[in-house]
Design a protein around this motif. Structure first.
Motif, PDB file in Angstrom:
ATOM      1  N   GLN A 167      53.351  85.368  50.618  1.00 57.69           N
ATOM      2  CA  GLN A 167      53.678  85.878  49.288  1.00 57.69           C
ATOM      3  C   GLN A 167      55.163  86.215  49.144  1.00 57.69           C
ATOM      4  OE1 GLN A 167      50.128  88.255  47.446  1.00 57.69           O
ATOM      5  NE2 GLN A 167      50.004  88.485  49.664  1.00 57.69           N
ATOM      6  N   TRP A 168      55.754  86.783  50.200  1.00 57.82           N
ATOM      7  CA  TRP A 168      57.177  87.124  50.098  1.00 57.82           C
ATOM      8  C   TRP A 168      58.086  85.964  50.446  1.00 57.82           C
ATOM      9  CZ3 TRP A 168      58.441  90.780  47.112  1.00 57.82           C
ATOM     10  CH2 TRP A 168      57.616  91.902  46.966  1.00 57.82           C
ATOM     11  N   MET A 169      57.551  84.950  51.114  1.00 55.58           N
ATOM     12  CA  MET A 169      58.358  83.785  51.433  1.00 55.58           C
ATOM     13  C   MET A 169      58.134  82.680  50.410  1.00 55.58           C
ATOM     14  SD  MET A 169      58.246  81.347  54.831  1.00 55.58           S
ATOM     15  CE  MET A 169      56.647  80.676  54.357  1.00 55.58           C
ATOM     16  N   ALA A 170      56.908  82.122  50.418  1.00 56.51           N
ATOM     17  CA  ALA A 170      56.639  80.968  49.567  1.00 56.51           C
ATOM     18  C   ALA A 170      56.555  81.326  48.098  1.00 56.51           C
ATOM     19  CB  ALA A 170      55.354  80.274  50.010  1.00 56.51           C
ATOM     20  N   GLN A 171      56.053  82.504  47.764  1.00 57.79           N
ATOM     21  CA  GLN A 171      55.936  82.888  46.351  1.00 57.79           C
ATOM     22  C   GLN A 171      57.245  83.499  45.839  1.00 57.79           C
ATOM     23  OE1 GLN A 171      53.622  81.397  44.974  1.00 57.79           O
ATOM     24  NE2 GLN A 171      51.694  82.507  44.907  1.00 57.79           N
ATOM     25  N   ALA A 172      57.643  84.631  46.428  1.00 59.04           N
ATOM     26  CA  ALA A 172      58.853  85.306  45.951  1.00 59.04           C
ATOM     27  C   ALA A 172      60.091  84.455  46.225  1.00 59.04           C
ATOM     28  CB  ALA A 172      58.988  86.674  46.614  1.00 59.04           C
ATOM     29  N   GLY A 173      60.133  83.809  47.390  1.00 56.21           N
ATOM     30  CA  GLY A 173      61.294  82.976  47.725  1.00 56.21           C
ATOM     31  C   GLY A 173      61.447  81.803  46.792  1.00 56.21           C
ATOM     32  N   ARG A 174      60.366  81.092  46.529  1.00 55.45           N
ATOM     33  CA  ARG A 174      60.429  79.968  45.595  1.00 55.45           C
ATOM     34  C   ARG A 174      60.741  80.448  44.190  1.00 55.45           C
ATOM     35  NH1 ARG A 174      55.178  78.860  46.185  1.00 55.45           N
ATOM     36  NH2 ARG A 174      55.075  77.230  44.623  1.00 55.45           N
ATOM     37  N   SER A 175      60.233  81.611  43.834  1.00 60.91           N
ATOM     38  CA  SER A 175      60.537  82.155  42.513  1.00 60.91           C
ATOM     39  C   SER A 175      62.021  82.462  42.376  1.00 60.91           C
ATOM     40  CB  SER A 175      59.714  83.422  42.271  1.00 60.91           C
ATOM     41  OG  SER A 175      59.966  83.944  40.988  1.00 60.91           O
ATOM     42  N   GLN A 176      62.613  83.033  43.423  1.00 65.31           N
ATOM     43  CA  GLN A 176      64.028  83.384  43.391  1.00 65.31           C
ATOM     44  C   GLN A 176      64.914  82.142  43.353  1.00 65.31           C
ATOM     45  OE1 GLN A 176      65.442  86.368  43.084  1.00 65.31           O
ATOM     46  NE2 GLN A 176      67.511  85.545  43.210  1.00 65.31           N
ATOM     47  N   MET A 177      64.553  81.129  44.121  1.00 66.82           N
ATOM     48  CA  MET A 177      65.399  79.945  44.243  1.00 66.82           C
ATOM     49  C   MET A 177      65.150  78.899  43.163  1.00 66.82           C
ATOM     50  SD  MET A 177      65.368  79.369  48.398  1.00 66.82           S
ATOM     51  CE  MET A 177      66.544  78.018  48.348  1.00 66.82           C
ATOM     52  N   PHE A 178      63.883  78.726  42.802  1.00 67.60           N
ATOM     53  CA  PHE A 178      63.538  77.621  41.902  1.00 67.60           C
ATOM     54  C   PHE A 178      62.729  78.049  40.688  1.00 67.60           C
ATOM     55  CE2 PHE A 178      63.591  76.002  46.308  1.00 67.60           C
ATOM     56  CZ  PHE A 178      64.681  75.145  46.212  1.00 67.60           C
ATOM     57  N   LYS A 179      62.451  79.349  40.565  1.00 69.11           N
ATOM     58  CA  LYS A 179      61.595  79.865  39.501  1.00 69.11           C
ATOM     59  C   LYS A 179      60.219  79.206  39.536  1.00 69.11           C
ATOM     60  CE  LYS A 179      65.392  81.255  36.476  1.00 69.11           C
ATOM     61  NZ  LYS A 179      66.015  81.169  35.152  1.00 69.11           N
ATOM     62  N   LEU A 180      59.695  79.076  40.760  1.00 65.54           N
ATOM     63  CA  LEU A 180      58.395  78.463  40.974  1.00 65.54           C
ATOM     64  C   LEU A 180      57.467  79.436  41.700  1.00 65.54           C
ATOM     65  CD1 LEU A 180      59.360  74.901  42.273  1.00 65.54           C
ATOM     66  CD2 LEU A 180      58.189  75.392  40.131  1.00 65.54           C
ATOM     67  N   CYS A 181      56.216  79.440  41.317  1.00 67.19           N
ATOM     68  CA  CYS A 181      55.158  80.155  42.037  1.00 67.19           C
ATOM     69  C   CYS A 181      53.890  79.300  41.942  1.00 67.19           C
ATOM     70  CB  CYS A 181      54.871  81.530  41.425  1.00 67.19           C
ATOM     71  SG  CYS A 181      56.093  82.792  41.778  1.00 67.19           S
ATOM     72  N   THR A 182      52.930  79.603  42.784  1.00 69.75           N
ATOM     73  CA  THR A 182      51.648  78.914  42.727  1.00 69.75           C
ATOM     74  C   THR A 182      50.549  79.935  42.490  1.00 69.75           C
ATOM     75  OG1 THR A 182      52.442  77.252  44.297  1.00 69.75           O
ATOM     76  CG2 THR A 182      50.061  77.384  43.941  1.00 69.75           C
ATOM     77  N   ILE A 183      49.682  79.657  41.549  1.00 70.50           N
ATOM     78  CA  ILE A 183      48.558  80.562  41.283  1.00 70.50           C
ATOM     79  C   ILE A 183      47.708  80.691  42.543  1.00 70.50           C
ATOM     80  CG2 ILE A 183      46.441  80.847  39.942  1.00 70.50           C
ATOM     81  CD1 ILE A 183      47.859  79.414  37.630  1.00 70.50           C
ATOM     82  N   PRO A 184      47.405  81.908  42.989  1.00 67.88           N
ATOM     83  CA  PRO A 184      46.664  82.101  44.240  1.00 67.88           C
ATOM     84  C   PRO A 184      45.147  82.021  44.104  1.00 67.88           C
ATOM     85  CG  PRO A 184      47.344  84.222  43.374  1.00 67.88           C
ATOM     86  CD  PRO A 184      47.900  83.182  42.435  1.00 67.88           C
ATOM     87  N   GLY A 185      44.618  81.836  42.914  1.00 71.11           N
ATOM     88  CA  GLY A 185      43.164  81.720  42.746  1.00 71.11           C
ATOM     89  C   GLY A 185      42.478  83.012  42.371  1.00 71.11           C
TER      90      GLY A 185
END
Length: 418
Positions: A195-213
């Protein structure tokens, strides 16, 4: 050939490790920015009506606790409804839910009981059934084993109202049974770092997140526009994320919205769950790989590369690495670049441990020496477990989707615990 395999696997693993480190740094920046800002506020008078949907199949062990948590949200009680889709269950779920309805006669609480004709075809189908009865302008999804904190829905909806570009707002999920054994400790570290790497990190760098279900809200207009959930998708959360981004919306990560969920406590249950995830994500990759060449899908190209790299390049590199290691230890082959390989592997382990540890220090109570040992064990054990899962998931995808030997439109039940 063996030297080439070593160089290839080392290069791929190191490249992806450096990407992960970059995401950890970006995720920590996201955390610092988030922690310095006030939480989003919701005006009760302007609160939109929310339909909370809970797809459930044989969830009698956990469903009562989940529904009680949803009914106790710190959200105007006349501004949301809870819809449980009791999908073709043959346990005591129907009786338990009926008893809950009798105890809460004044609440907007609906139960949809399906059978093997109307339902029983998986989570996506259950969500589509529930959506037909939902009346909210905002849709919230929770898994049947979740215990969200009282303010979770409030923070999600408040964030959604902050920006019209947000099509979806996702919250954070924590491991409720993290201290049961080593496996649940692995999962706890995995979910936090993700969550802090793939979610928050991608959000910070690319404004991307993935819905976790689970633990997210989405605008009703979006679900209507895309025609609901793809019933062929096991990883319906990832699949719908791609479609939301293609519409031009963003997905926002709000860590203050927390839910606690139950994770597998045995390797066999974990293996079945993760195999399903891998198979589902491969379906999403294959379905969306063409978007790499679609000018309207520029925003999600990184995610497509990210998933391709994880499930194809990383899988190949780890497999090659293991083969070379076993063959060299057995004395069948002699690698002429041992210094290159060994020195980089040692450094890779150190960087992996440090990056994962940094990512979980954002959570209260997780910055402890014991977790460093857990992370080291994860590198040695959990990575190899994932390799086996990934291979099995890919095999099942090919078996079911290419050769059509089995149907994948059914519930894949994760065992629950009291």
């Amino acid at each position: 050939m063996w030297d080439a395999m070593v160089i290839f696997s080392t290069t791929v693993i190191w490249t992806l490790l450096l990407v992960s480190i970059a995401l950890v740094v970006a995720g920590y920046i996201y955390y610092l920015k988030w922690a310095s800002k006030p939480l989003p506020e919701l005006n009760d008078q302007d609160a939109p009506f929310v339909s909370i949907m809970v797809p459930a199949h044989n969830e009698g062990i956990v469903i009562v606790k989940t529904v009680q948590a949803l009914l106790n949200f710190n959200y105007p009680h006349d501004r949301y409804e809870v819809i449980v889709i009791n999908d073709n269950s043959d346990d005591d779920s129907a009786d338990l839910l009926a008893a809950l309805q009798r105890k809460n006669p004044t609440r907007n609480f609906k139960v949809i009981n399906t059978d093997n004709i109307t339902g029983g075809k998986g989570k996506s189908n259950a969500l589509n059934i529930g959506f037909k009865s939902a009346i909210g302008d905002v849709i919230a999804i929770y898994d049947a084993d979740n215990t969200p904190e009282p303010n979770a829905l409030r923070y999600l909806v408040a964030e959604l109202q902050q920006n019209d570009e947000y099509g979806t707002v996702i919250g954070k999920f924590r491991t409720r049974n993290k201290d049961v054994n080593l496996l649940t400790r692995f999962i706890n570290v995995e979910t936090l770092s993700f969550q802090w790497m793939a979610q928050a990190g991608r959000s910070q760098m690319f404004k991307l997140c993935t819905i976790p279900g689970t633990n997210f809200v989405v605008r009703r207009s979006i679900i209507e526009a895309i025609g609901g959930w793809d019933e062929k998708a096991l990883a319906e959360d990832t699949e719908i994320s791609f479609r939301i981004y293609k519409m031009g919306y963003r997905i926002k990560f709000q860590p203050a919205a927390v839910t606690w969920e139950q994770e597998p406590q045995t390797v066999d249950v974990w293996f079945r769950q993760r195999t399903r995830w891998v198979k589902g994500n491969i379906y999403v990759i294959v379905k969306n790989v063409k978007l790499l060449f679609d000018p309207t899908a520029k925003r999600i190209r990184f995610d497509i590369f990210y998933f391709l790299s994880t499930y194809f390049l990383l899988l190949t590199a780890l497999l090659m690495s293991d083969i070379v290691f076993v063959m060299s230890v057995s004395g069948y082959v002699h690698v002429t670049v041992p210094g290159f390989s060994n020195s980089l592997w040692l450094l890779a382990v150190i960087l992996y441990v440090l990056s994962v540890f940094v990512s979980i220090t954002t959570e209260k109570g997780e910055m402890k020496w014991g977790n460093i040992l857990v992370i080291i064990a994860m590198y040695i054990i959990y990575t190899q477990m994932w390799l086996i899962v990934a291979l099995k998931g890919m095999y099942l995808y090919i078996k079911e989707s290419v050769f059509h030997l089995e149907s994948s439109t059914k519930w894949y039940k994760t065992q629950r615990y009291k």
